[in-house]
Design an enzyme around this catalytic site. Structure first.
Site, PDB file in Angstrom:
ATOM      1  N   SER A  97       0.876  -1.165   0.000  1.00 40.56           N
ATOM      2  CA  SER A  97       0.000   0.000   0.000  1.00 40.56           C
ATOM      3  C   SER A  97       0.918   1.220   0.000  1.00 40.56           C
ATOM      4  O   SER A  97       2.116   1.098   0.307  1.00 40.56           O
ATOM      5  CB  SER A  97      -0.841  -0.027   1.284  1.00 40.56           C
ATOM      6  OG  SER A  97      -1.387   1.244   1.570  1.00 40.56           O
ATOM      7  N   TYR A  99      -2.044  -1.406  10.477  1.00 38.12           N
ATOM      8  CA  TYR A  99      -2.011  -1.556   9.014  1.00 38.12           C
ATOM      9  C   TYR A  99      -0.703  -0.981   8.455  1.00 38.12           C
ATOM     10  O   TYR A  99      -0.027  -1.607   7.637  1.00 38.12           O
ATOM     11  CB  TYR A  99      -3.221  -0.833   8.427  1.00 38.12           C
ATOM     12  CG  TYR A  99      -3.446  -1.027   6.950  1.00 38.12           C
ATOM     13  CD1 TYR A  99      -4.123  -2.141   6.471  1.00 38.12           C
ATOM     14  CD2 TYR A  99      -3.009  -0.071   6.025  1.00 38.12           C
ATOM     15  CE1 TYR A  99      -4.368  -2.309   5.107  1.00 38.12           C
ATOM     16  CE2 TYR A  99      -3.242  -0.231   4.669  1.00 38.12           C
ATOM     17  CZ  TYR A  99      -3.913  -1.348   4.216  1.00 38.12           C
ATOM     18  OH  TYR A  99      -4.136  -1.506   2.865  1.00 38.12           O
TER      19      TYR A  99
HETATM   20  P1  NAD Z   1     -11.465  -6.449   0.591  1.00 34.64           P
HETATM   21  O1  NAD Z   1     -11.890  -6.368   2.016  1.00 34.64           O
HETATM   22  O2  NAD Z   1     -12.410  -6.091  -0.479  1.00 34.64           O
HETATM   23  O3  NAD Z   1     -10.922  -7.921   0.262  1.00 34.64           O
HETATM   24  C1  NAD Z   1     -10.027  -8.571   1.135  1.00 34.64           C
HETATM   25  C2  NAD Z   1     -10.157 -10.063   0.932  1.00 34.64           C
HETATM   26  O4  NAD Z   1      -9.229 -10.706   1.818  1.00 34.64           O
HETATM   27  C3  NAD Z   1     -11.558 -10.587   1.281  1.00 34.64           C
HETATM   28  O5  NAD Z   1     -12.023 -11.423   0.243  1.00 34.64           O
HETATM   29  C4  NAD Z   1     -11.348 -11.342   2.581  1.00 34.64           C
HETATM   30  O6  NAD Z   1     -12.213 -12.455   2.756  1.00 34.64           O
HETATM   31  C5  NAD Z   1      -9.901 -11.797   2.424  1.00 34.64           C
HETATM   32  N1  NAD Z   1      -9.283 -12.123   3.710  1.00 34.64           N
HETATM   33  C6  NAD Z   1      -9.321 -11.428   4.872  1.00 34.64           C
HETATM   34  N2  NAD Z   1      -8.695 -12.100   5.845  1.00 34.64           N
HETATM   35  C7  NAD Z   1      -8.235 -13.250   5.282  1.00 34.64           C
HETATM   36  C8  NAD Z   1      -7.494 -14.356   5.767  1.00 34.64           C
HETATM   37  N3  NAD Z   1      -7.114 -14.423   7.052  1.00 34.64           N
HETATM   38  N4  NAD Z   1      -7.188 -15.346   4.915  1.00 34.64           N
HETATM   39  C9  NAD Z   1      -7.572 -15.293   3.623  1.00 34.64           C
HETATM   40  N5  NAD Z   1      -8.283 -14.278   3.096  1.00 34.64           N
HETATM   41  C10 NAD Z   1      -8.601 -13.259   3.931  1.00 34.64           C
HETATM   42  O7  NAD Z   1     -10.145  -5.560   0.516  1.00 34.64           O
HETATM   43  P2  NAD Z   1      -9.299  -5.002  -0.723  1.00 34.64           P
HETATM   44  O8  NAD Z   1      -9.434  -3.534  -0.715  1.00 34.64           O
HETATM   45  O9  NAD Z   1      -9.583  -5.747  -1.948  1.00 34.64           O
HETATM   46  O10 NAD Z   1      -7.837  -5.330  -0.196  1.00 34.64           O
HETATM   47  C11 NAD Z   1      -7.010  -6.337  -0.767  1.00 34.64           C
HETATM   48  C12 NAD Z   1      -5.570  -6.008  -0.435  1.00 34.64           C
HETATM   49  O11 NAD Z   1      -5.248  -4.736  -1.010  1.00 34.64           O
HETATM   50  C13 NAD Z   1      -5.299  -5.889   1.071  1.00 34.64           C
HETATM   51  O12 NAD Z   1      -4.025  -6.420   1.367  1.00 34.64           O
HETATM   52  C14 NAD Z   1      -5.298  -4.391   1.278  1.00 34.64           C
HETATM   53  O13 NAD Z   1      -4.546  -4.027   2.402  1.00 34.64           O
HETATM   54  C15 NAD Z   1      -4.670  -3.924  -0.009  1.00 34.64           C
HETATM   55  N6  NAD Z   1      -4.894  -2.524  -0.340  1.00 34.64           N
HETATM   56  C16 NAD Z   1      -6.161  -2.044  -0.508  1.00 34.64           C
HETATM   57  C17 NAD Z   1      -6.319  -0.713  -0.844  1.00 34.64           C
HETATM   58  C18 NAD Z   1      -7.679  -0.111  -1.064  1.00 34.64           C
HETATM   59  O14 NAD Z   1      -7.777   1.110  -1.132  1.00 34.64           O
HETATM   60  N7  NAD Z   1      -8.741  -0.902  -1.191  1.00 34.64           N
HETATM   61  C19 NAD Z   1      -5.219   0.136  -0.980  1.00 34.64           C
HETATM   62  C20 NAD Z   1      -3.945  -0.391  -0.794  1.00 34.64           C
HETATM   63  C21 NAD Z   1      -3.800  -1.733  -0.475  1.00 34.64           C
END
Ligand code: NAD
Length: 259
Positions: free
Chosen positions: A141, A154
């Site tokens: 991120s 985080y």
């Molecule tokens: P999201 O909540 O839509 O999806 C996250 C997924 O991870 C879900 O399907 C959930 O079931 C799964 N998950 C959670 N805990 C888990 C575990 N213990 N084992 C297996 N699966 C698990 O979130 P997102 O926004 O798609 O985030 C995905 C990644 O991208 C994360 O690492 C997040 O930190 C990163 N990220 C997101 C953003 C953003 O703005 N959305 C920005 C930077 C980084």
């Protein structure tokens, strides 16, 4: 197609960014192991990949569970005969100032991101080293590179994933393994939608102000990064042809945090 017949694992691929990448990998010809907490959520993504003519299998894999990760990776290798690309994407968020943060909430966020990334890396590397190489990718991120208030676990976990990515780039080089970390700005997924009202409450501002004055304040154009932006970068890094690109953090954020 840029990933024809490559075998890829994406964790947390039942929804959000992981799902978008799994689907994009499928469109680029990869065989995709779609892992998430439940088989049901993984199956939705698998169906979408198959509907577009791709190949995928669902896996129930809690990335904090050592046995589940080892078994899941072993199942991929048994099913398709190898593992070329592994993306540690699963993640959670928690909003609280440090002085009020429960240890359980700290531990949960650290565990999903950092323990999860380690366990997926260890299991994947054992197969990649044996087969002469592979691509490790991490979903970092902008918070792998700088901090924001209310997100200490985080931010700490995402900085830790950057360290793991760099260590793997150094150790993996002699085994043909490359390792890079994708660092998105804000993308509209359930993870972000949930924190907008939480931040508004904690900061005493409106939800619109959380978007404009907190999330997008430091972008060059006030825009969210999209699922397509992030998945395109994930394809590019998986397909990049040489070890010239390893140990790097690539920011995709509309200019928030210029390196
Ligand atoms: P999201 O909540 O839509 O999806 C996250 C997924 O991870 C879900 O399907 C959930 O079931 C799964 N998950 C959670 N805990 C888990 C575990 N213990 N084992 C297996 N699966 C698990 O979130 P997102 O926004 O798609 O985030 C995905 C990644 O991208 C994360 O690492 C997040 O930190 C990163 N990220 C997101 C953003 C953003 O703005 N959305 C920005 C930077 C980084």
């Amino acid at each position: 197609m840029r990933l024809e017949n490559r075998i890829a694992l994406v964790t947390g691929a039942g929804r959000g960014i992981g799902r978008a990448i799994a689907e994009h990998y499928g469109r680029e010809g990869a065989k995709v192991a779609v892992a998430d907490l439940t088989l049901e959520s993984a199956r939705d993504t698998v169906q979408a990949i198959e509907a577009s003519g791709g190949t995928a299998i669902p896996l129930a894999m809690d990335v904090t569970n050592e046995q589940a990760v080892d078994d899941g990776v072993a199942a991929i290798v048994e099913h398709w005969g190898g593992l070329d690309i592994a993306l540690a994407n699963a993640g959670v968020q928690h909003i609280d100032p440090v002085h009020k943060l429960a240890f359980a909430d700290w531990s949960k966020v650290m565990s999903v991101h950092l323990d999860g990334a380690f366990l997926v890396t260890r299991a994947a590397l054992q197969h990649m080293y044996a087969s002469g190489g592979g691509i490790m990718l991490y979903m970092g991120s902008v918070h792998s590179l700088e901090a924001s208030p209310l997100k200490a676990p985080y931010v700490a976990a995402k900085h830790g994933m950057l360290g793991l990515c760099r260590a793997v780039a150094k150790e993996g080089a002699e085994h043909g393994v490359r390792s890079n970390i994708i660092c998105p700005g804000f993308v509209r997924t359930p993870l972000v939608d949930k924190q907008i009202p939480e931040q508004a409450k904690e900061l005493g501002i409106s939800e619109d102000e959380v978007i404009s004055k907190v999330m997008l304040k430091n972008t060059v154009d006030g825009k969210f990064t999209t699922l397509e932006d992030v998945s395109e970068l994930a394809v590019h890094l998986a397909a990049f042809p040489s070890a010239a690109l390893t140990g790097q953090s690539i920011v995709v954020s509309h200019g928030w945090h210029m390196q």
